[in-house]
Design an enzyme around this catalytic site. Structure first.
Site, PDB file in Angstrom:
ATOM      1  N   ASP A 268       4.982  -4.944   5.940  1.00 42.59           N
ATOM      2  CA  ASP A 268       5.428  -6.323   6.538  1.00 42.59           C
ATOM      3  C   ASP A 268       5.447  -7.225   5.251  1.00 42.59           C
ATOM      4  O   ASP A 268       6.188  -8.056   5.055  1.00 42.59           O
ATOM      5  CB  ASP A 268       4.430  -6.881   7.632  1.00 42.59           C
ATOM      6  CG  ASP A 268       2.846  -6.783   7.291  1.00 42.59           C
ATOM      7  OD1 ASP A 268       2.596  -6.257   6.102  1.00 42.59           O
ATOM      8  OD2 ASP A 268       2.132  -7.339   7.735  1.00 42.59           O
TER       9      ASP A 268
ATOM     10  N   ARG B 286       0.549  -5.382  -5.958  1.00 40.11           N
ATOM     11  CA  ARG B 286       0.708  -6.551  -5.206  1.00 40.11           C
ATOM     12  C   ARG B 286       1.842  -7.576  -6.275  1.00 40.11           C
ATOM     13  O   ARG B 286       1.195  -7.308  -7.558  1.00 40.11           O
ATOM     14  CB  ARG B 286      -0.358  -7.161  -4.727  1.00 40.11           C
ATOM     15  CG  ARG B 286      -1.243  -5.914  -3.862  1.00 40.11           C
ATOM     16  CD  ARG B 286      -0.565  -5.829  -2.630  1.00 40.11           C
ATOM     17  NE  ARG B 286      -1.518  -5.029  -1.881  1.00 40.11           N
ATOM     18  CZ  ARG B 286      -1.127  -4.613  -0.529  1.00 40.11           C
ATOM     19  NH1 ARG B 286      -0.120  -4.912  -0.103  1.00 40.11           N
ATOM     20  NH2 ARG B 286      -1.976  -3.767  -0.016  1.00 40.11           N
TER      21      ARG B 286
ATOM     22  N   ARG C  34      -6.593  -2.425   9.669  1.00 36.01           N
ATOM     23  CA  ARG C  34      -7.093  -3.937   9.506  1.00 36.01           C
ATOM     24  C   ARG C  34      -6.596  -4.814  10.864  1.00 36.01           C
ATOM     25  O   ARG C  34      -7.063  -5.746  11.462  1.00 36.01           O
ATOM     26  CB  ARG C  34      -7.004  -4.739   8.177  1.00 36.01           C
ATOM     27  CG  ARG C  34      -7.638  -6.077   8.080  1.00 36.01           C
ATOM     28  CD  ARG C  34      -7.247  -6.602   6.616  1.00 36.01           C
ATOM     29  NE  ARG C  34      -5.880  -6.656   6.209  1.00 36.01           N
ATOM     30  CZ  ARG C  34      -5.109  -6.019   5.417  1.00 36.01           C
ATOM     31  NH1 ARG C  34      -5.788  -5.194   4.807  1.00 36.01           N
ATOM     32  NH2 ARG C  34      -3.959  -6.153   5.172  1.00 36.01           N
TER      33      ARG C  34
ATOM     34  N   GLY D 233       0.898  -1.548  -0.068  1.00 34.15           N
ATOM     35  CA  GLY D 233      -0.030  -0.072  -0.055  1.00 34.15           C
ATOM     36  C   GLY D 233       0.975   1.063   0.029  1.00 34.15           C
ATOM     37  O   GLY D 233       1.659   1.315   0.609  1.00 34.15           O
TER      38      GLY D 233
ATOM     39  N   ASP E 182       0.076   2.396   8.783  1.00 38.14           N
ATOM     40  CA  ASP E 182      -0.503   1.620  10.040  1.00 38.14           C
ATOM     41  C   ASP E 182       0.431   1.840  11.229  1.00 38.14           C
ATOM     42  O   ASP E 182      -0.198   1.546  12.303  1.00 38.14           O
ATOM     43  CB  ASP E 182      -0.946   0.221   9.528  1.00 38.14           C
ATOM     44  CG  ASP E 182      -1.968   0.157   8.732  1.00 38.14           C
ATOM     45  OD1 ASP E 182      -2.946   0.825   8.846  1.00 38.14           O
ATOM     46  OD2 ASP E 182      -1.725  -0.888   7.947  1.00 38.14           O
TER      47      ASP E 182
ATOM     48  N   ASP F  11       2.440  -0.262  12.260  1.00 40.89           N
ATOM     49  CA  ASP F  11       2.696  -1.611  12.837  1.00 40.89           C
ATOM     50  C   ASP F  11       3.749  -2.437  12.711  1.00 40.89           C
ATOM     51  O   ASP F  11       3.931  -3.785  12.741  1.00 40.89           O
ATOM     52  CB  ASP F  11       1.246  -2.488  12.414  1.00 40.89           C
ATOM     53  CG  ASP F  11       1.390  -2.271  10.813  1.00 40.89           C
ATOM     54  OD1 ASP F  11       2.378  -2.023  10.240  1.00 40.89           O
ATOM     55  OD2 ASP F  11       0.495  -3.157  10.236  1.00 40.89           O
TER      56      ASP F  11
ATOM     57  N   THR G  44       4.241   2.690   5.480  1.00 40.32           N
ATOM     58  CA  THR G  44       2.942   2.045   5.796  1.00 40.32           C
ATOM     59  C   THR G  44       2.364   3.327   6.754  1.00 40.32           C
ATOM     60  O   THR G  44       2.765   3.672   7.839  1.00 40.32           O
ATOM     61  CB  THR G  44       3.061   0.629   6.542  1.00 40.32           C
ATOM     62  OG1 THR G  44       1.651   0.221   7.076  1.00 40.32           O
ATOM     63  CG2 THR G  44       3.959   0.649   7.605  1.00 40.32           C
TER      64      THR G  44
END
Length: 327
Positions: A106, A75, A175, A14, A131, A133, A129
């Protein structure tokens, strides 16, 4: 130590605001150290298709303020196969590219870790990213911009909510991680924040709304898309059953959080990490992600960065803060 002569740079997964600033830093740092640099279009798909373009200082002019990624991203299922990775390696060797900087999350680092080990190929990762994360950095490139995008959007929603005495349920991205919801929720003064890491069930949510101040002109609930409650629409249906007379509206912010001009923080972080990645390759480092922890540059093995941690910045202290401020 083999001298690095040509560094390839790609963005994968992303997109996130600040990726262009990171590309710019990698290109200019490479040129500073008299190293060629090659742009790889569409991430790992570009490796397999040999979609390579030599880059120079002009290639990255006037991009630091742009969202998205000039190198595109995609992707790539083929890179998950040995045959796909073998073709990617063949293309790199034939194009005299002897090191990579990969910018992503990731999934990007999972592929990079496998490729490093299979071919002993030098790769440094940059955490791109929204996120936030990944283990090994306090903040990922794009996270600051994303949460500020949420704050600006919800501030506008709050104006309408107050004008009509409405309860708004706002769904944000996340998510697998609730960090966007947590920080932006605190920033907008949300009455409740629902995230995957903290199980706030429907009963507790209803209790908070029933026991909260009745004279509030507006109420905002922030829901991470990955929350086990089922997302904003499921939460909305539950609350409509419990509060049939309430004016409840739902807003899903979606991909608006990924776009837009990166914040100053994201531009500086991306620039610093981009230069660090080039210098790390020159020093012989590989199979690691460059991150910033306590204002210092650190390098973390890919195998450790890609393990999601349940409480990365999600602590009882933060959750108590939410409860206190929602009164």
């Amino acid at each position: 130590m083999t001298k690095i002569k040509n560094i390839g740079v790609l963005t994968s997964g992303g997109d996130s605001p600040g990726m262009n600033a990171a590309i710019r830093a990698v290109v200019r740092a490479s040129l500073y150290y008299n190293i060629k640099v090659t742009g790889i279009t569409r991430g790992y798909e570009g490796l397999i298709q040999a979609d390579f373009t030599p880059m120079d200082g002009k290639s990255v002019g006037n991009i630091i303020q742009r969202g998205g990624t000039i190198l595109k991203t995609a992707r790539c299922d083929a890179f998950r196969t040995k045959e796909g990775r073998a073709l990617a390696h063949k293309n790199l060797v034939e194009s005299d590219i002897d090191a990579l900087v990969v910018i992503g999350g990731d999934g990007t680092f999972t592929g990079a870790d496998i490729f490093c080990k299979e071919y002993d190929f030098p790769i440094i990762g940059l955490p791109g990213t929204i996120d936030n994360d990944l283990v090994g950095t306090d903040f990922t490139i794009g996270y600051d911009t994303a949460i500020n995008t949420v704050v600006h959007a919800v501030d506008k929603i709050r104006d309408t909510a107050e004008s009509h005495d409405r309860l708004f349920i706002v769904e944000v991205m996340g998510r697998d991680s609730g960090l966007i919801a947590l920080r932006s929720g605190i920033g907008v003064g949300a009455e409740a924040i629902l995230i995957p890491e903290a199980q706030v069930g429907s009963e507790e949510l209803v209790h908070r709304l029933e026991t909260g101040r009745k004279d509030k002109a507006s109420k905002i609930i922030i829901v991470a898309e990955g929350d086990e409650a089922g997302g904003a629409y499921v939460v909305g249906e539950t609350l409509k059953e419990k509060f049939p007379n309430a004016d409840i509206r739902i807003s899903v912010l979606g991909h608006i959080q990924r776009g837009g001009k990166p914040s100053c923080m994201d531009r500086v972080l991306a620039s610093r990490l981009g230069v660090a990645a080039v210098e790390a390759l020159i020093a012989g480092k590989t199979d690691v992600m460059a991150g910033q922890v306590n204002k210092e540059i650190v390098f973390t093995p890919f195998s450790q960065t890609i393990k999601h941690i349940d409480a990365h910045d999600i602590t009882p202290t933060w959750l108590k803060l939410v409860e206190i401020l929602s009164m």
